[in-house]
Design a protein around this motif. Structure first.
Motif, PDB file in Angstrom:
ATOM      1  N   THR A 165       0.855  -1.184   0.000  1.00  0.00           N
ATOM      2  CA  THR A 165       0.000   0.000   0.000  1.00  0.00           C
ATOM      3  C   THR A 165       0.892   1.236   0.000  1.00  0.00           C
ATOM      4  OG1 THR A 165      -1.741  -1.133   1.240  1.00  0.00           O
ATOM      5  CG2 THR A 165      -1.825   1.264   1.208  1.00  0.00           C
ATOM      6  N   LEU A 166       0.653   2.137  -0.960  1.00  0.00           N
ATOM      7  CA  LEU A 166       1.417   3.372  -1.072  1.00  0.00           C
ATOM      8  C   LEU A 166       0.577   4.550  -0.608  1.00  0.00           C
ATOM      9  CD1 LEU A 166       2.953   2.886  -4.640  1.00  0.00           C
ATOM     10  CD2 LEU A 166       4.073   2.443  -2.445  1.00  0.00           C
ATOM     11  N   ALA A 167       1.166   5.439   0.178  1.00  0.00           N
ATOM     12  CA  ALA A 167       0.482   6.656   0.624  1.00  0.00           C
ATOM     13  C   ALA A 167       1.485   7.805   0.582  1.00  0.00           C
ATOM     14  CB  ALA A 167      -0.064   6.479   2.046  1.00  0.00           C
ATOM     15  N   PRO A 168       1.199   8.866  -0.197  1.00  0.00           N
ATOM     16  CA  PRO A 168       0.026   9.019  -1.050  1.00  0.00           C
ATOM     17  C   PRO A 168       0.119   8.146  -2.298  1.00  0.00           C
ATOM     18  CG  PRO A 168       1.553  10.815  -1.423  1.00  0.00           C
ATOM     19  CD  PRO A 168       2.119  10.010  -0.289  1.00  0.00           C
ATOM     20  N   PRO A 169      -0.989   8.030  -3.046  1.00  0.00           N
ATOM     21  CA  PRO A 169      -0.942   7.268  -4.297  1.00  0.00           C
ATOM     22  C   PRO A 169       0.036   7.875  -5.297  1.00  0.00           C
ATOM     23  CG  PRO A 169      -3.206   7.674  -3.598  1.00  0.00           C
ATOM     24  CD  PRO A 169      -2.334   8.522  -2.725  1.00  0.00           C
ATOM     25  N   THR A 170       0.340   7.108  -6.330  1.00  0.00           N
ATOM     26  CA  THR A 170       1.379   7.487  -7.269  1.00  0.00           C
ATOM     27  C   THR A 170       0.961   8.623  -8.191  1.00  0.00           C
ATOM     28  OG1 THR A 170       0.594   5.900  -8.898  1.00  0.00           O
ATOM     29  CG2 THR A 170       2.229   5.131  -7.315  1.00  0.00           C
ATOM     30  N   ARG A 171       1.998   9.271  -8.756  1.00  0.00           N
ATOM     31  CA  ARG A 171       1.815  10.208  -9.861  1.00  0.00           C
ATOM     32  C   ARG A 171       2.210   9.500 -11.141  1.00  0.00           C
ATOM     33  NH1 ARG A 171       5.845  14.191  -7.162  1.00  0.00           N
ATOM     34  NH2 ARG A 171       7.065  12.962  -8.620  1.00  0.00           N
ATOM     35  N   ARG A 172       1.639   9.913 -12.247  1.00  0.00           N
ATOM     36  CA  ARG A 172       1.917   9.251 -13.526  1.00  0.00           C
ATOM     37  C   ARG A 172       3.348   9.501 -14.000  1.00  0.00           C
ATOM     38  NH1 ARG A 172      -1.238   5.815 -16.881  1.00  0.00           N
ATOM     39  NH2 ARG A 172      -0.330   5.802 -18.954  1.00  0.00           N
ATOM     40  N   ASP A 173       3.918  10.646 -13.624  1.00  0.00           N
ATOM     41  CA  ASP A 173       5.201  11.036 -14.216  1.00  0.00           C
ATOM     42  C   ASP A 173       6.402  10.432 -13.499  1.00  0.00           C
ATOM     43  OD1 ASP A 173       4.912  12.481 -11.913  1.00  0.00           O
ATOM     44  OD2 ASP A 173       5.432  14.412 -12.784  1.00  0.00           O
ATOM     45  N   GLN A 174       6.201   9.579 -12.506  1.00  0.00           N
ATOM     46  CA  GLN A 174       7.314   8.962 -11.801  1.00  0.00           C
ATOM     47  C   GLN A 174       7.024   7.482 -11.601  1.00  0.00           C
ATOM     48  OE1 GLN A 174       8.016  10.178  -7.728  1.00  0.00           O
ATOM     49  NE2 GLN A 174      10.217   9.810  -7.912  1.00  0.00           N
ATOM     50  N   PRO A 175       7.926   6.592 -12.030  1.00  0.00           N
ATOM     51  CA  PRO A 175       7.701   5.160 -11.782  1.00  0.00           C
ATOM     52  C   PRO A 175       7.567   4.883 -10.287  1.00  0.00           C
ATOM     53  CG  PRO A 175       9.483   5.474 -13.365  1.00  0.00           C
ATOM     54  CD  PRO A 175       9.159   6.836 -12.801  1.00  0.00           C
ATOM     55  N   PHE A 176       6.714   3.918  -9.953  1.00  0.00           N
ATOM     56  CA  PHE A 176       6.564   3.504  -8.561  1.00  0.00           C
ATOM     57  C   PHE A 176       7.221   2.154  -8.307  1.00  0.00           C
ATOM     58  CE2 PHE A 176       2.882   1.728 -10.730  1.00  0.00           C
ATOM     59  CZ  PHE A 176       2.827   0.423 -10.231  1.00  0.00           C
ATOM     60  N   ALA A 177       7.670   1.485  -9.361  1.00  0.00           N
ATOM     61  CA  ALA A 177       8.383   0.219  -9.205  1.00  0.00           C
ATOM     62  C   ALA A 177       9.281   0.022 -10.424  1.00  0.00           C
ATOM     63  CB  ALA A 177       7.412  -0.953  -9.068  1.00  0.00           C
ATOM     64  N   VAL A 178      10.412  -0.619 -10.200  1.00  0.00           N
ATOM     65  CA  VAL A 178      11.332  -0.968 -11.287  1.00  0.00           C
ATOM     66  C   VAL A 178      11.840  -2.380 -11.035  1.00  0.00           C
ATOM     67  CG1 VAL A 178      13.560  -0.503 -12.382  1.00  0.00           C
ATOM     68  CG2 VAL A 178      12.068   1.397 -11.774  1.00  0.00           C
ATOM     69  N   LEU A 179      11.733  -3.235 -12.044  1.00  0.00           N
ATOM     70  CA  LEU A 179      12.346  -4.553 -11.979  1.00  0.00           C
ATOM     71  C   LEU A 179      13.732  -4.468 -12.590  1.00  0.00           C
ATOM     72  CD1 LEU A 179      11.280  -7.881 -11.718  1.00  0.00           C
ATOM     73  CD2 LEU A 179      12.408  -7.645 -13.931  1.00  0.00           C
ATOM     74  N   ARG A 180      14.726  -4.982 -11.859  1.00  0.00           N
ATOM     75  CA  ARG A 180      16.111  -4.991 -12.313  1.00  0.00           C
ATOM     76  C   ARG A 180      16.553  -6.443 -12.460  1.00  0.00           C
ATOM     77  NH1 ARG A 180      19.209  -1.088 -14.080  1.00  0.00           N
ATOM     78  NH2 ARG A 180      20.892  -1.346 -12.558  1.00  0.00           N
ATOM     79  N   SER A 181      17.221  -6.752 -13.573  1.00  0.00           N
ATOM     80  CA  SER A 181      17.594  -8.129 -13.829  1.00  0.00           C
ATOM     81  C   SER A 181      18.719  -8.171 -14.849  1.00  0.00           C
ATOM     82  CB  SER A 181      16.365  -8.915 -14.306  1.00  0.00           C
ATOM     83  OG  SER A 181      16.596 -10.303 -14.268  1.00  0.00           O
ATOM     84  N   MET A 182      18.997  -9.394 -15.378  1.00  0.00           N
ATOM     85  CA  MET A 182      20.040  -9.545 -16.379  1.00  0.00           C
ATOM     86  C   MET A 182      19.522 -10.373 -17.542  1.00  0.00           C
ATOM     87  SD  MET A 182      21.033 -12.949 -16.312  1.00  0.00           S
ATOM     88  CE  MET A 182      22.501 -12.814 -17.310  1.00  0.00           C
ATOM     89  N   TYR A 183      20.008 -10.007 -18.744  1.00  0.00           N
ATOM     90  CA  TYR A 183      19.676 -10.730 -19.967  1.00  0.00           C
ATOM     91  C   TYR A 183      20.870 -10.651 -20.901  1.00  0.00           C
ATOM     92  CZ  TYR A 183      17.569 -11.912 -24.464  1.00  0.00           C
ATOM     93  OH  TYR A 183      17.298 -12.492 -25.680  1.00  0.00           O
ATOM     94  N   VAL A 184      21.368 -11.815 -21.300  1.00  0.00           N
ATOM     95  CA  VAL A 184      22.382 -11.894 -22.346  1.00  0.00           C
ATOM     96  C   VAL A 184      21.771 -12.543 -23.575  1.00  0.00           C
ATOM     97  CG1 VAL A 184      24.652 -12.787 -22.978  1.00  0.00           C
ATOM     98  CG2 VAL A 184      24.252 -11.970 -20.652  1.00  0.00           C
ATOM     99  N   THR A 185      21.226 -13.745 -23.380  1.00  0.00           N
ATOM    100  CA  THR A 185      20.470 -14.456 -24.413  1.00  0.00           C
ATOM    101  C   THR A 185      19.286 -15.119 -23.719  1.00  0.00           C
ATOM    102  OG1 THR A 185      21.771 -16.475 -24.115  1.00  0.00           O
ATOM    103  CG2 THR A 185      22.531 -14.913 -25.811  1.00  0.00           C
ATOM    104  N   ALA A 186      18.378 -15.690 -24.482  1.00  0.00           N
ATOM    105  CA  ALA A 186      17.188 -16.302 -23.899  1.00  0.00           C
ATOM    106  C   ALA A 186      17.530 -17.425 -22.930  1.00  0.00           C
ATOM    107  CB  ALA A 186      16.279 -16.826 -25.008  1.00  0.00           C
ATOM    108  N   ASP A 187      18.634 -18.138 -23.173  1.00  0.00           N
ATOM    109  CA  ASP A 187      19.022 -19.227 -22.273  1.00  0.00           C
ATOM    110  C   ASP A 187      20.125 -18.813 -21.306  1.00  0.00           C
ATOM    111  OD1 ASP A 187      21.144 -19.087 -24.006  1.00  0.00           O
ATOM    112  OD2 ASP A 187      21.290 -21.246 -24.360  1.00  0.00           O
ATOM    113  N   ASN A 188      20.374 -17.520 -21.189  1.00  0.00           N
ATOM    114  CA  ASN A 188      21.350 -16.984 -20.239  1.00  0.00           C
ATOM    115  C   ASN A 188      20.795 -15.671 -19.701  1.00  0.00           C
ATOM    116  OD1 ASN A 188      23.625 -16.528 -18.707  1.00  0.00           O
ATOM    117  ND2 ASN A 188      24.948 -15.996 -20.438  1.00  0.00           N
ATOM    118  N   ALA A 189      19.788 -15.816 -18.833  1.00  0.00           N
ATOM    119  CA  ALA A 189      19.041 -14.633 -18.385  1.00  0.00           C
ATOM    120  C   ALA A 189      18.304 -14.959 -17.099  1.00  0.00           C
ATOM    121  CB  ALA A 189      18.041 -14.201 -19.450  1.00  0.00           C
ATOM    122  N   ASP A 190      18.074 -13.935 -16.279  1.00  0.00           N
ATOM    123  CA  ASP A 190      17.157 -14.065 -15.146  1.00  0.00           C
ATOM    124  C   ASP A 190      15.750 -13.640 -15.529  1.00  0.00           C
ATOM    125  OD1 ASP A 190      19.108 -15.078 -13.515  1.00  0.00           O
ATOM    126  OD2 ASP A 190      19.506 -13.201 -12.458  1.00  0.00           O
TER     127      ASP A 190
END
Length: 322
Positions: A238-263
């Motif tokens: 639960t976020l307070a206050p609620p989000t604004r459109r112009d700023q991300p509220f979540a970011v997924l961070r990961s790794m990708y090299v190839t389809a069989d070498n990636a998270d």
């Protein structure tokens, strides 16, 4: 007088009940900011979620869909195409700390451990309170699930000084302790060499298990641990206050090299709650609108093979009530 107005007249101390009559589930925009890399140990994947008025959502770590078909895990790091060899990233600053490990809570269901690392890439000290105990130099919070007769298994880690989270379900027996894959941020996203969330303080409640994060820029997130099992580890946020459109509220961070070498190598999403699921390979995704989105893999990876998929879902606006 309309029913909605009558409810307002009768419920002046609980106006959110009236708003819930007209609110609907929300969708978010997912923007792919991934850049190419040949290094399997570098977070080159960045997928930002934004939307106006988002007040609640769920984030889950789920077993990868191919898990039943693999018998062994591959967890060894691969620095073969990297310009570092397991130490600090060469572009990161380095701040020294006195290393230590402290058990902040050890109850029937959970053990919560705080780790101070010998070096960390940010100097920030975030006060962390668990029950009556307070610490201000914790770099890593670990949550272990406990079952009678079995060793505690780690399911959640959180980094107070930069706001990163990692989740995993409890591992199936043949995968030992299991492994993490992607990480994510929740809250007001800022950039400090990489995406971060600046946190002013953290309070951890143990019954039920929950985190309250107060952000340096104002506002807070209440994060309830809804489930830790072999199926999923799930957080209700639960976020307070609620989000604004112009700023991300979540970011997924990961790794990708190839389809069989990636998270993460593929996105699966519903454009609306009633839409069919769509799946697209990560490199071909630009921007999608989603009522839920799963960041995962469709083929076994030689990098952290059993690492979980991460799904964001249940987006709600401030008036919708859970």
């Amino acid at each position: 007088m309309t029913h909605a107005c009558l409810r307002i007249a009768l419920c002046t101390s609980a106006l959110w009940l009236c708003a819930s009559a007209t609110a609907a589930p929300a969708t978010v925009v997912v923007e792919n900011k991934t850049r190419p890399t040949a290094c399997a140990e570098e977070d080159n994947v960045s997928l930002a979620l934004s939307g106006r008025g988002i007040a609640r959502f769920r984030v889950e770590a789920l077993q990868p869909p191919y898990l039943a078909g693999i018998g062994a895990d591959t967890t060894a790091p691969d620095f073969s195409n990297c310009n570092f060899d397991g130490g600090a990233h060469p572009t990161d600053p380095s701040y020294a700390f006195k290393p230590r490990r402290v058990v902040l809570h050890d109850g029937r269901q959970w053990m919560i451990v705080g780790i101070t690392l010998p070096t960390f890439w940010r100097p920030h000290r975030v006060p962390v309170r668990v029950g009556q105990r307070s610490e201000d130099d914790i770099h890593l919070l670990q949550v272990f699930a406990k079952k009678p007769g079995a060793k505690p298994l780690e399911a959640i880690v959180m980094y107070p000084a930069d706001g990163y989270w990692r989740l995993k379900p409890l591992p199936l027996a043949r995968f030992g302790d299991g492994v993490y894959g992607s990480s994510f941020l929740m809250g007001p996203i800022e950039t400090d060499g990489r995406p971060v969330v600046n946190i002013a303080s953290i309070e951890v409640m143990t019954q039920p298990l929950a985190f309250r994060l107060r952000f340096a820029s104002g506002g807070r997130a209440d994060v309830k641990v809804a489930e830790i099992s072999e199926t999923r580890t799930a957080l209700d946020v639960t976020l307070a206050p609620p989000t604004r459109r112009d700023q991300p509220f979540a970011v997924l961070r990961s790794m990708y090299v190839t389809a069989d070498n990636a998270d993460v190598s593929a996105l699966s999403w519903q454009a609306t709650p009633s839409s069919a699921m769509q799946t697209q390979d990560l490199p071909s995704v630009s921007t999608v609108e989603a009522a839920q989105v799963r960041f995962g893999r469709t083929v076994p990876s030689r990098h952290n093979t059993s690492a979980p998929d991460i799904r964001f879902s249940g987006f709600e606006t401030a008036g919708s009530g859970r």
